[in-house]
Scaffold this motif. Structure first.
Motif, PDB file in Angstrom:
ATOM      1  N   THR A 120     -20.328  17.008  -9.731  1.00 33.80           N
ATOM      2  CA  THR A 120     -21.273  17.580  -9.916  1.00 33.80           C
ATOM      3  C   THR A 120     -21.673  18.390 -10.896  1.00 33.80           C
ATOM      4  O   THR A 120     -20.793  18.742 -11.316  1.00 33.80           O
ATOM      5  N   ALA A 121     -23.384  18.118 -11.262  1.00 34.78           N
ATOM      6  CA  ALA A 121     -23.247  19.374 -13.106  1.00 34.78           C
ATOM      7  C   ALA A 121     -23.028  20.749 -12.299  1.00 34.78           C
ATOM      8  O   ALA A 121     -22.549  21.420 -13.572  1.00 34.78           O
ATOM      9  N   PHE A 122     -23.431  21.105 -10.905  1.00 35.78           N
ATOM     10  CA  PHE A 122     -23.124  22.647 -10.794  1.00 35.78           C
ATOM     11  C   PHE A 122     -21.605  22.946 -11.224  1.00 35.78           C
ATOM     12  O   PHE A 122     -21.039  24.128 -11.428  1.00 35.78           O
ATOM     13  N   GLY A 123     -20.870  22.150 -10.497  1.00 32.37           N
ATOM     14  CA  GLY A 123     -20.168  22.431 -10.128  1.00 32.37           C
ATOM     15  C   GLY A 123     -18.540  22.751 -11.401  1.00 32.37           C
ATOM     16  O   GLY A 123     -18.213  23.544 -11.897  1.00 32.37           O
ATOM     17  N   GLY A 124     -18.560  21.632 -12.337  1.00 28.51           N
ATOM     18  CA  GLY A 124     -18.218  21.245 -13.616  1.00 28.51           C
ATOM     19  C   GLY A 124     -18.822  22.529 -14.248  1.00 28.51           C
ATOM     20  O   GLY A 124     -17.890  23.030 -15.189  1.00 28.51           O
ATOM     21  N   MET A 125     -20.185  22.951 -14.851  1.00 32.03           N
ATOM     22  CA  MET A 125     -20.662  23.923 -15.263  1.00 32.03           C
ATOM     23  C   MET A 125     -19.929  25.302 -14.877  1.00 32.03           C
ATOM     24  O   MET A 125     -19.383  26.176 -15.430  1.00 32.03           O
ATOM     25  N   GLY A 126     -19.778  25.262 -13.182  1.00 36.66           N
ATOM     26  CA  GLY A 126     -19.380  26.559 -12.819  1.00 36.66           C
ATOM     27  C   GLY A 126     -17.599  27.034 -12.906  1.00 36.66           C
ATOM     28  O   GLY A 126     -16.755  27.717 -13.600  1.00 36.66           O
ATOM     29  N   ALA A 127     -17.056  25.486 -13.125  1.00 32.94           N
ATOM     30  CA  ALA A 127     -15.629  25.287 -13.477  1.00 32.94           C
ATOM     31  C   ALA A 127     -15.236  26.511 -14.944  1.00 32.94           C
ATOM     32  O   ALA A 127     -14.168  26.413 -15.258  1.00 32.94           O
ATOM     33  N   SER A 128     -16.437  25.301 -16.472  1.00 38.16           N
ATOM     34  CA  SER A 128     -15.611  25.723 -17.709  1.00 38.16           C
ATOM     35  C   SER A 128     -15.989  27.318 -17.416  1.00 38.16           C
ATOM     36  O   SER A 128     -15.058  28.320 -17.999  1.00 38.16           O
ATOM     37  N   ARG A 129     -17.476  27.579 -16.374  1.00 37.11           N
ATOM     38  CA  ARG A 129     -17.376  29.415 -17.103  1.00 37.11           C
ATOM     39  C   ARG A 129     -16.311  29.828 -16.673  1.00 37.11           C
ATOM     40  O   ARG A 129     -15.854  31.014 -16.830  1.00 37.11           O
ATOM     41  N   GLU A 130     -15.695  29.350 -15.532  1.00 38.70           N
ATOM     42  CA  GLU A 130     -14.919  30.170 -14.603  1.00 38.70           C
ATOM     43  C   GLU A 130     -13.089  30.391 -15.735  1.00 38.70           C
ATOM     44  O   GLU A 130     -12.995  31.268 -15.933  1.00 38.70           O
ATOM     45  N   MET A 131     -12.646  29.751 -15.810  1.00 44.27           N
ATOM     46  CA  MET A 131     -12.049  29.449 -16.691  1.00 44.27           C
ATOM     47  C   MET A 131     -11.812  30.092 -18.026  1.00 44.27           C
ATOM     48  O   MET A 131     -11.183  30.409 -19.204  1.00 44.27           O
ATOM     49  N   THR A 132     -13.589  30.062 -18.291  1.00 42.76           N
ATOM     50  CA  THR A 132     -13.823  31.120 -19.536  1.00 42.76           C
ATOM     51  C   THR A 132     -13.281  32.497 -19.587  1.00 42.76           C
ATOM     52  O   THR A 132     -12.737  32.989 -19.940  1.00 42.76           O
ATOM     53  N   VAL A 133     -13.806  33.036 -18.461  1.00 48.47           N
ATOM     54  CA  VAL A 133     -13.352  33.970 -18.251  1.00 48.47           C
ATOM     55  C   VAL A 133     -11.985  34.403 -17.493  1.00 48.47           C
ATOM     56  O   VAL A 133     -11.275  35.336 -18.214  1.00 48.47           O
ATOM     57  N   ALA A 134     -11.713  33.518 -16.820  1.00 47.88           N
ATOM     58  CA  ALA A 134      -9.881  33.471 -16.367  1.00 47.88           C
ATOM     59  C   ALA A 134      -9.161  33.731 -18.275  1.00 47.88           C
ATOM     60  O   ALA A 134      -8.308  34.145 -17.705  1.00 47.88           O
ATOM     61  N   MET A 212     -19.282  26.510  -8.369  1.00 49.68           N
ATOM     62  CA  MET A 212     -18.148  25.951  -7.376  1.00 49.68           C
ATOM     63  C   MET A 212     -17.724  25.394  -6.105  1.00 49.68           C
ATOM     64  O   MET A 212     -17.016  24.764  -6.006  1.00 49.68           O
ATOM     65  N   VAL A 213     -18.770  26.214  -5.465  1.00 51.65           N
ATOM     66  CA  VAL A 213     -18.649  25.677  -4.293  1.00 51.65           C
ATOM     67  C   VAL A 213     -19.469  25.897  -3.621  1.00 51.65           C
ATOM     68  O   VAL A 213     -19.823  26.128  -2.239  1.00 51.65           O
TER      69      VAL A 213
END
Length: 312
Positions: A120-134, A212-213
């Motif tokens: 989904t678009a939301f899942g990919g968007m959240g994953a991208s942002r999460e890895m940027t933070v990490a 992501m969830v």
């Protein structure tokens, strides 16, 4: 007796974690003029979710199903090996700074892969942002921990806590204060709290963790929510014991463990209440400002490491 300390510590964190989220919500509610649902509401929500059947989106793989278990397991390992209640433990050799950071990153990556696996678009968007933070947060944890370990000569967390108890004046050293600021920003980012993320929003333009969830339901969602609460408790506990190490048991006796339990609960509750109170008067940063905040915390970590060598 030292094994009993590990069991007490893990059980304590499992019980306290949802209550900590409940206390923080209650503090926010009171400051905003609302009655609030009570500190025990997260436990009631988890009990309701565990009774429901999990569901997986069409086209998802075993990655989506396994991610909640990996997230919970990695956080529980940190809860077992880190010196939250006592520094004496049969797992003391595993309580290494690099191992703890690796376990934190393992849970983050597992959830990010699950977000991507939904397609989904939301899942990919959240994953991208999460890895940027990490990508900015995890190195800062290493730098802050390394600044503290320089005076000890070891990256073992128990050794760092014991040295802090033996040298209380070191808490006010420049290296320790800079590391405390750097790690405080990272704790907020890793836990998904304001101003980096807002755990109570579902606006697609601002979501990071929640994006992501979104596809999780039932028992899987309960595991994710429990892991998030446990992760927040672990991060606050690590900050408290690294920079305010008093009360942590250095022996496996029953009175020392009891004091360690009381001290841990008190410190985490106070830090959680302060964090929740700060969120009431704080707005969420724009997404492109978050890397700037984390870069600032990374700079504080670099300065902490430099101070630990040049101002020792």
């Amino acid at each position: 007796m030292s094994t009993l300390g590990v069991v007490v510590q893990v059980v304590l964190l499992i019980v306290v974690a949802p209550y900590l989220v409940g206390v923080m919500r209650q503090v926010r509610a009171r400051l905003e003029g609302r009655a609030g649902a009570g500190a025990g509401q997260p436990w009631r929500d988890l009990r309701k979710l565990f009774r429901k059947e999990p569901m997986s989106p069409a086209g998802s793989s075993w990655v989506f199903v396994a991610a909640p278990a990996v997230l919970v397991a990695s956080t529980l390992v940190i809860a077992a090996v880190s010196p939250f209640v006592a520094t004496v433990s049969p797992l003391d050799g595993v309580a290494d700074l690099f191992a703890v950071v690796a376990l934190l990153l393992l849970g983050t990556v597992a959830l990010a892969l699950a977000g991507l696996d939904t397609g989904t678009a939301f899942g990919g968007m959240g994953a991208s942002r999460e890895m940027t933070v990490a990508a900015l947060a995890e190195p800062t944890i290493l730098l802050a921990g390394f600044a503290l370990s320089a005076r000890v000569g070891s990256t073992n967390l128990s050794a760092i806590v014991e040295r802090g108890q033996q040298s209380p004046g070191a808490v006010l050293s420049p290296a320790t204060l800079l590391a405390a600021v750097a790690l405080a920003v990272v704790v907020v980012a890793e836990a998904g709290r304001l101003p980096v993320d807002n755990p109570s929003t579902h606006l697609e333009l601002t979501m990071i963790h929640e994006a992501m969830v979104l596809e999780y339901a039932g028992r899987d969602l309960a595991l994710v929510e429990f892991a998030s609460a446990l992760r927040l408790t672990v991060l606050l506990g690590l900050w408290a014991n690294l920079f305010l190490p008093w009360g942590v048991a250095t022996t496996a006796s029953a009175p020392a463990l009891l004091l360690g339990v009381v001290a841990f609960v008190a410190k985490v509750a106070v830090l959680g209440a302060v964090l929740a109170a700060g969120e009431v008067f704080m707005a969420k940063l724009r997404l492109f400002r978050v890397p700037e905040l984390l870069a600032g915390s990374f700079l504080f970590g670099v300065l902490a490491v430099s101070s630990s060598f040049f101002l020792a």
